[in-house]
Scaffold this motif. Structure first.
Motif, mmCIF file in Angstrom:
data_model
loop_
_atom_site.group_PDB
_atom_site.id
_atom_site.type_symbol
_atom_site.label_atom_id
_atom_site.label_comp_id
_atom_site.label_asym_id
_atom_site.label_seq_id
_atom_site.Cartn_x
_atom_site.Cartn_y
_atom_site.Cartn_z
ATOM 1 N N MET A 1 46.623 55.154 68.026
ATOM 2 C CA MET A 1 45.839 56.346 68.331
ATOM 3 C C MET A 1 44.822 55.653 69.141
ATOM 4 S SD MET A 1 44.119 59.098 65.787
ATOM 5 C CE MET A 1 45.701 59.474 65.256
ATOM 6 N N ARG A 2 44.646 56.518 70.096
ATOM 7 C CA ARG A 2 43.730 56.102 71.175
ATOM 8 C C ARG A 2 42.059 56.546 70.523
ATOM 9 N NH1 ARG A 2 45.981 58.442 76.877
ATOM 10 N NH2 ARG A 2 47.860 56.862 76.874
ATOM 11 N N GLY A 3 41.152 55.500 71.159
ATOM 12 C CA GLY A 3 39.915 55.840 70.719
ATOM 13 C C GLY A 3 39.535 57.332 71.113
ATOM 14 N N GLY A 4 38.698 57.881 70.170
ATOM 15 C CA GLY A 4 38.500 59.091 70.366
ATOM 16 C C GLY A 4 39.196 60.272 69.865
ATOM 17 N N GLN A 5 40.332 59.977 69.529
ATOM 18 C CA GLN A 5 41.362 60.853 69.207
ATOM 19 C C GLN A 5 41.186 61.236 67.707
ATOM 20 O OE1 GLN A 5 45.298 59.571 70.099
ATOM 21 N NE2 GLN A 5 45.499 60.697 72.135
ATOM 22 N N LEU A 6 40.741 60.128 67.097
ATOM 23 C CA LEU A 6 40.610 60.415 65.474
ATOM 24 C C LEU A 6 39.246 61.575 65.161
ATOM 25 C CD1 LEU A 6 41.438 59.109 62.588
ATOM 26 C CD2 LEU A 6 39.319 57.451 63.029
ATOM 27 N N GLU A 7 38.594 61.490 66.014
ATOM 28 C CA GLU A 7 37.475 62.679 66.000
ATOM 29 C C GLU A 7 37.966 64.135 66.110
ATOM 30 O OE1 GLU A 7 35.005 62.336 69.319
ATOM 31 O OE2 GLU A 7 34.227 60.183 68.611
ATOM 32 N N HIS A 8 39.422 64.174 66.363
ATOM 33 C CA HIS A 8 39.918 65.479 66.377
ATOM 34 C C HIS A 8 40.940 65.940 65.275
ATOM 35 C CE1 HIS A 8 37.591 65.940 70.155
ATOM 36 N NE2 HIS A 8 38.185 65.282 70.534
ATOM 37 N N VAL A 9 41.195 64.746 64.545
ATOM 38 C CA VAL A 9 42.443 64.800 63.657
ATOM 39 C C VAL A 9 41.908 64.458 62.073
ATOM 40 C CG1 VAL A 9 44.061 64.434 65.269
ATOM 41 C CG2 VAL A 9 43.013 62.473 63.927
ATOM 42 N N LEU A 10 40.701 63.725 61.694
ATOM 43 C CA LEU A 10 40.235 63.393 60.552
ATOM 44 C C LEU A 10 39.787 64.607 59.650
ATOM 45 C CD1 LEU A 10 40.009 61.139 58.678
ATOM 46 C CD2 LEU A 10 37.799 60.970 59.432
ATOM 47 N N LYS A 11 40.307 64.940 58.771
ATOM 48 C CA LYS A 11 39.999 66.270 57.857
ATOM 49 C C LYS A 11 39.030 65.640 56.642
ATOM 50 C CE LYS A 11 43.541 69.205 59.349
ATOM 51 N NZ LYS A 11 44.489 70.309 59.062
ATOM 52 N N GLU A 29 27.560 59.302 64.389
ATOM 53 C CA GLU A 29 28.916 59.264 64.902
ATOM 54 C C GLU A 29 29.821 60.258 63.935
ATOM 55 O OE1 GLU A 29 29.877 57.629 67.440
ATOM 56 O OE2 GLU A 29 27.725 57.322 67.917
ATOM 57 N N LEU A 30 29.529 60.408 62.644
ATOM 58 C CA LEU A 30 30.602 61.155 61.993
ATOM 59 C C LEU A 30 30.314 62.695 62.442
ATOM 60 C CD1 LEU A 30 32.505 60.783 59.752
ATOM 61 C CD2 LEU A 30 30.615 61.306 58.129
ATOM 62 N N SER A 31 29.104 63.134 62.846
ATOM 63 C CA SER A 31 28.891 64.537 63.412
ATOM 64 C C SER A 31 29.779 64.835 64.595
ATOM 65 C CB SER A 31 27.210 64.549 63.816
ATOM 66 O OG SER A 31 26.945 63.857 64.967
ATOM 67 N N GLU A 35 37.131 68.364 62.881
ATOM 68 C CA GLU A 35 38.182 68.846 61.839
ATOM 69 C C GLU A 35 37.871 68.552 60.455
ATOM 70 O OE1 GLU A 35 40.361 71.248 62.637
ATOM 71 O OE2 GLU A 35 39.617 70.876 65.045
ATOM 72 N N LEU A 36 36.541 67.958 60.100
ATOM 73 C CA LEU A 36 36.375 67.450 59.007
ATOM 74 C C LEU A 36 36.114 68.592 58.035
ATOM 75 C CD1 LEU A 36 35.781 64.600 58.043
ATOM 76 C CD2 LEU A 36 33.393 64.829 58.381
ATOM 77 N N SER A 37 36.970 68.677 56.964
ATOM 78 C CA SER A 37 36.706 69.586 55.906
ATOM 79 C C SER A 37 36.439 69.349 54.712
ATOM 80 C CB SER A 37 38.028 70.492 55.663
ATOM 81 O OG SER A 37 38.946 69.586 55.281
ATOM 82 N N ALA A 38 36.053 67.935 54.304
ATOM 83 C CA ALA A 38 35.828 67.228 53.180
ATOM 84 C C ALA A 38 34.705 66.009 53.423
ATOM 85 C CB ALA A 38 37.001 67.076 52.187
ATOM 86 N N LEU A 39 33.723 65.947 52.841
ATOM 87 C CA LEU A 39 32.790 64.740 52.923
ATOM 88 C C LEU A 39 32.259 64.206 51.828
ATOM 89 C CD1 LEU A 39 31.212 62.800 54.877
ATOM 90 C CD2 LEU A 39 29.561 64.428 55.191
ATOM 91 N N MET A 40 32.817 63.118 51.429
ATOM 92 C CA MET A 40 32.022 62.456 50.217
ATOM 93 C C MET A 40 31.447 61.350 50.341
ATOM 94 S SD MET A 40 35.461 63.946 48.179
ATOM 95 C CE MET A 40 36.499 63.962 49.647
ATOM 96 N N LEU A 41 30.010 61.346 49.945
ATOM 97 C CA LEU A 41 29.447 59.969 50.019
ATOM 98 C C LEU A 41 28.631 59.611 48.840
ATOM 99 C CD1 LEU A 41 27.570 60.835 53.654
ATOM 100 C CD2 LEU A 41 29.913 59.395 53.359
#
Length: 200
Positions: A1-11, A29-31, A35-41
């Motif tokens: 996967m090319r750089g930057g594409q992950l920003e549009h698929v990671l949920k 960066e995470l902002s 497509e992020l629907s769940a964030l757990m830190l």
């Protein structure tokens, strides 16, 4: 996967560990993830309040359904207020967030989709702030385990027939059955059959 594409698929993004190196710059960066629907830190102690305030800039805030922040002394009421913009937020877990008083709930709209709220061991949560939860008509589960300042007075404002509260954990609070059960009786029919409480 090319750089930057992950920003549009990671949920879903989940991370735990004091030595993870996840900090304010990482939050920035995470902002960018759309497509992020769940964030757990959990135990990401390098994130300051300024880093958590980046949540207000998240491109995915209209899609986020689950947010879990654990052991974060820098997660404050100012950050909590930003979550009113997370219009699809269903599950909010703020464990051991000791800077929270809960005042940030004041700005949450009655139309909030929030159904599960876990504030366990966030021991500066106060009754006065919990009163703001009474307007959240879809709230089903509320965990106040270890919130030592909670006495139960806030429940005097509960009992609206539109509330759907089904689970309530009051273990480790200053809740008194003698003084507060009459208040709980106002919305007892909404509770599950799941009231967790122990006299201390």
């Amino acid at each position: 996967m090319r750089g930057g594409q992950l920003e549009h698929v990671l949920k879903k993004f989940q991370l735990s560990g004091k030595n993870s190196g996840f900090d304010d710059d990482s939050m920035k960066e995470l902002s960018k993830f759309t497509e992020l629907s769940a964030l757990m830190l959990e135990n990401c102690t390098s994130i300051t309040t300024a880093g958590f305030l980046q949540l207000g800039e998240f491109l995915s805030k209209k899609k986020m359904e689950t947010l879990m922040i654990g052991h974060a002394n820098n997660f404050t009421d100012a950050v909590l207020k930003l979550l009113k913009e997370f219009t699809k937020l269903y599950r909010l877990i703020l464990r051991n967030c000791t800077a929270l008083t809960g005042k940030g709930f004041e700005d949450f709209p009655p139309t909030s989709r929030l159904a599960e709220l876990d504030l366990s061991r966030s021991n500066n949560i106060e009754d006065a702030s919990l009163k703001h939860l009474a307007k959240l008509a879809k709230l089903m589960y509320l965990n106040l385990y270890g919130c030592e300042k909670v006495t139960g007075e806030a429940f005097a404002d509960f009992g609206d027939p539109h509330l759907s509260l089904r689970g309530l954990n009051l273990r480790g609070t200053s809740f008194s059955s003698e003084n507060t059960f009459p208040l709980l009786s106002r919305f007892w029919n909404m509770l599950p059959r799941e009231l967790l409480y122990s006299q201390t």
